[in-house]
Design a protein around this motif. Structure first.
Motif, PDB file in Angstrom:
ATOM      1  N   VAL A  12       0.834  -1.201   0.000  1.00  0.00           N
ATOM      2  CA  VAL A  12       0.000   0.000   0.000  1.00  0.00           C
ATOM      3  C   VAL A  12       0.868   1.251   0.000  1.00  0.00           C
ATOM      4  CG1 VAL A  12      -1.758   1.316   1.260  1.00  0.00           C
ATOM      5  CG2 VAL A  12      -1.906  -1.178   1.138  1.00  0.00           C
ATOM      6  N   LEU A  13       1.797   1.332   0.955  1.00  0.00           N
ATOM      7  CA  LEU A  13       2.714   2.467   1.019  1.00  0.00           C
ATOM      8  C   LEU A  13       3.978   2.213   0.196  1.00  0.00           C
ATOM      9  CD1 LEU A  13       2.546   3.430   4.801  1.00  0.00           C
ATOM     10  CD2 LEU A  13       1.068   4.155   2.926  1.00  0.00           C
ATOM     11  N   TYR A  14       4.402   0.959   0.174  1.00  0.00           N
ATOM     12  CA  TYR A  14       5.595   0.609  -0.593  1.00  0.00           C
ATOM     13  C   TYR A  14       5.465  -0.805  -1.146  1.00  0.00           C
ATOM     14  CZ  TYR A  14       6.877  -1.599   3.888  1.00  0.00           C
ATOM     15  OH  TYR A  14       6.882  -2.338   5.038  1.00  0.00           O
ATOM     16  N   GLU A  15       6.247  -1.072  -2.193  1.00  0.00           N
ATOM     17  CA  GLU A  15       6.353  -2.402  -2.779  1.00  0.00           C
ATOM     18  C   GLU A  15       7.826  -2.786  -2.761  1.00  0.00           C
ATOM     19  OE1 GLU A  15       2.745  -2.600  -6.009  1.00  0.00           O
ATOM     20  OE2 GLU A  15       4.536  -1.470  -6.591  1.00  0.00           O
ATOM     21  N   GLY A  16       8.161  -3.774  -1.929  1.00  0.00           N
ATOM     22  CA  GLY A  16       9.564  -4.108  -1.755  1.00  0.00           C
ATOM     23  C   GLY A  16      10.301  -2.952  -1.115  1.00  0.00           C
ATOM     24  N   VAL A 111       4.720 -17.814  16.735  1.00  0.00           N
ATOM     25  CA  VAL A 111       5.213 -18.054  15.381  1.00  0.00           C
ATOM     26  C   VAL A 111       5.013 -16.812  14.520  1.00  0.00           C
ATOM     27  CG1 VAL A 111       5.049 -19.509  13.322  1.00  0.00           C
ATOM     28  CG2 VAL A 111       4.635 -20.493  15.585  1.00  0.00           C
ATOM     29  N   GLY A 112       6.090 -16.363  13.902  1.00  0.00           N
ATOM     30  CA  GLY A 112       6.030 -15.281  12.927  1.00  0.00           C
ATOM     31  C   GLY A 112       6.619 -15.754  11.618  1.00  0.00           C
ATOM     32  N   ASP A 113       6.838 -14.844  10.685  1.00  0.00           N
ATOM     33  CA  ASP A 113       7.410 -15.214   9.397  1.00  0.00           C
ATOM     34  C   ASP A 113       8.924 -15.365   9.545  1.00  0.00           C
ATOM     35  OD1 ASP A 113       8.105 -15.664   6.818  1.00  0.00           O
ATOM     36  OD2 ASP A 113       7.719 -13.620   6.109  1.00  0.00           O
ATOM     37  N   ALA A 114       9.360 -16.600   9.782  1.00  0.00           N
ATOM     38  CA  ALA A 114      10.780 -16.868   9.999  1.00  0.00           C
ATOM     39  C   ALA A 114      11.551 -17.009   8.697  1.00  0.00           C
ATOM     40  CB  ALA A 114      10.944 -18.128  10.845  1.00  0.00           C
ATOM     41  N   GLY A 115      10.868 -16.998   7.562  1.00  0.00           N
ATOM     42  CA  GLY A 115      11.550 -17.099   6.278  1.00  0.00           C
ATOM     43  C   GLY A 115      12.369 -18.365   6.167  1.00  0.00           C
ATOM     44  N   GLU A 116      13.642 -18.218   5.817  1.00  0.00           N
ATOM     45  CA  GLU A 116      14.517 -19.374   5.626  1.00  0.00           C
ATOM     46  C   GLU A 116      14.812 -20.112   6.929  1.00  0.00           C
ATOM     47  OE1 GLU A 116      17.348 -15.718   5.620  1.00  0.00           O
ATOM     48  OE2 GLU A 116      15.236 -16.186   5.210  1.00  0.00           O
ATOM     49  N   TYR A 117      14.399 -19.553   8.057  1.00  0.00           N
ATOM     50  CA  TYR A 117      14.625 -20.204   9.351  1.00  0.00           C
ATOM     51  C   TYR A 117      13.489 -21.159   9.717  1.00  0.00           C
ATOM     52  CZ  TYR A 117      18.328 -16.788   9.605  1.00  0.00           C
ATOM     53  OH  TYR A 117      19.452 -16.052   9.330  1.00  0.00           O
ATOM     54  N   PHE A 145       2.903 -12.824   0.479  1.00  0.00           N
ATOM     55  CA  PHE A 145       3.174 -11.389   0.532  1.00  0.00           C
ATOM     56  C   PHE A 145       4.006 -10.986  -0.685  1.00  0.00           C
ATOM     57  CE2 PHE A 145       6.803 -13.350   2.517  1.00  0.00           C
ATOM     58  CZ  PHE A 145       7.889 -12.541   2.219  1.00  0.00           C
ATOM     59  N   PHE A 146       3.987  -9.697  -0.995  1.00  0.00           N
ATOM     60  CA  PHE A 146       4.742  -9.143  -2.118  1.00  0.00           C
ATOM     61  C   PHE A 146       6.162  -8.909  -1.654  1.00  0.00           C
ATOM     62  CE2 PHE A 146       6.111  -5.820  -5.073  1.00  0.00           C
ATOM     63  CZ  PHE A 146       5.625  -6.304  -6.283  1.00  0.00           C
ATOM     64  N   ASP A 147       7.103  -9.714  -2.155  1.00  0.00           N
ATOM     65  CA  ASP A 147       8.470  -9.709  -1.649  1.00  0.00           C
ATOM     66  C   ASP A 147       9.312  -8.621  -2.313  1.00  0.00           C
ATOM     67  OD1 ASP A 147      10.617 -10.572  -0.122  1.00  0.00           O
ATOM     68  OD2 ASP A 147      10.275 -12.692  -0.556  1.00  0.00           O
ATOM     69  N   ASP A 149      11.790  -8.815  -4.177  1.00  0.00           N
ATOM     70  CA  ASP A 149      12.216  -9.084  -5.553  1.00  0.00           C
ATOM     71  C   ASP A 149      11.100  -8.877  -6.570  1.00  0.00           C
ATOM     72  OD1 ASP A 149      10.589 -11.246  -5.045  1.00  0.00           O
ATOM     73  OD2 ASP A 149      12.103 -12.779  -5.455  1.00  0.00           O
ATOM     74  N   GLY A 150       9.934  -8.389  -6.111  1.00  0.00           N
ATOM     75  CA  GLY A 150       8.837  -8.093  -7.012  1.00  0.00           C
ATOM     76  C   GLY A 150       7.919  -9.252  -7.315  1.00  0.00           C
ATOM     77  N   ALA A 151       8.049 -10.333  -6.574  1.00  0.00           N
ATOM     78  CA  ALA A 151       7.191 -11.503  -6.773  1.00  0.00           C
ATOM     79  C   ALA A 151       6.557 -11.910  -5.447  1.00  0.00           C
ATOM     80  CB  ALA A 151       8.001 -12.659  -7.349  1.00  0.00           C
ATOM     81  N   LEU A 152       5.506 -12.740  -5.530  1.00  0.00           N
ATOM     82  CA  LEU A 152       4.877 -13.231  -4.315  1.00  0.00           C
ATOM     83  C   LEU A 152       5.739 -14.304  -3.661  1.00  0.00           C
ATOM     84  CD1 LEU A 152       1.107 -13.591  -5.336  1.00  0.00           C
ATOM     85  CD2 LEU A 152       2.146 -11.821  -3.915  1.00  0.00           C
ATOM     86  N   SER A 153       5.749 -14.305  -2.334  1.00  0.00           N
ATOM     87  CA  SER A 153       6.438 -15.338  -1.560  1.00  0.00           C
ATOM     88  C   SER A 153       5.482 -15.917  -0.528  1.00  0.00           C
ATOM     89  CB  SER A 153       7.667 -14.755  -0.848  1.00  0.00           C
ATOM     90  OG  SER A 153       8.694 -14.451  -1.761  1.00  0.00           O
TER      91      SER A 153
END
Length: 254
Positions: A12-16, A111-117, A145-147, A149-153
């Protein structure tokens, strides 16, 4: 008439790492119109400090207390219950949980978004604590979510669902779309839900979540994670669909 506005951040305010065109001006228009604004995000990879720095670096003006995050809500809950938590989160978020994590005697799993962890060992450690009776809290339950790198993750929701399935225990979600998350921000503005509006790019967590919480209007923007047809997936449906935050603000002020 709208008396206060809640704004999502990412999408909304920013993309990436790029601000959405005209977004800073749109926020300024709301303030110039005398409307209080609060920023409500489900971002759980970056600590509050970095989110504030990012927004200000992109030209958005806001006070520290105007930003509401799931980590902030979770720490308040843990303190109120006298619980220490096993944290399955991204290491960058750890500073927001200082004093609330306890690997030795956790009464809760967060639990949150731990990504690669999100490794098998990390998930299994959380599962074992849940199987022993630990309380289960999720910072969010978003699908994707919109990551940067400009793609969904993939987002935290899939991992929360896996732990729910394995432990047969439902997580209490503390970020959007939890009703309490919206209401705390609204109470801070001194605005009744029916007199407020929400603007987001997630038709489920932002838009439908806000409307189910009693927010009077919820606008879906076609930026960020929005994909064609998303407006038909909301229950309740968006009050309005705008191309971007500038369009949403134009509609709200009209």
């Amino acid at each position: 008439m709208v008396k206060g506005v809640l704004l999502d951040l990412s999408g909304v305010l920013y993309e990436g790492n790029r601000p959405v065109a005209g977004a800073a001006t749109a926020v300024a228009r709301l303030r110039e119109a005398g409307l209080p604004v609060r920023f409500v995000t489900n971002s759980t990879r970056s600590p509050r400090r970095k989110l504030l720095e990012k927004l200000r670096g992109m030209g958005f003006e806001l006070a520290d207390e105007e930003l509401f995050t799931p980590a902030r809500a979770t720490c308040d809950l843990l303190a109120g219950k006298g619980l220490a938590a096993h944290l399955l989160i991204h290491p960058d978020l750890a500073e927001d949980f200082e004093g609330h994590g306890d690997a030795e005697a956790p009464g809760a799993v967060v639990v949150g978004d731990a990504g690669e962890y999100f490794t098998y060992d990390a998930l299994n450690s959380a599962f074992r604590l849940l199987a022993e009776g630990a309380e289960f809290y999720a910072l969010a339950s978003n699908r994707n979510f919109f990551d940067a790198d400009g793609a969904l993750s993939i987002d935290v929701g899939a991992f929360v669902a896996a732990l729910e399935y394995a432990s047969e225990q439902r997580a209490e979600v503390l970020g959007k779309p939890a009703k309490a998350f919206f209401l705390v921000a609204l109470d801070d503005m001194g605005v009744a839900p029916e007199d407020a509006a929400m603007v987001g790019d997630d038709v489920e967590a932002d838009v439908a979540g806000a409307l189910r919480a009693g927010v009077g209007r919820a606008v879906l923007v076609r930026t960020g994670k929005y994909r064609t047809g998303d407006e038909g997936r909301g229950d309740p449906a968006p009050s309005h669909v705008a191309d971007d935050l500038s369009g949403a603000v134009e509609w709200l002020l009209s």
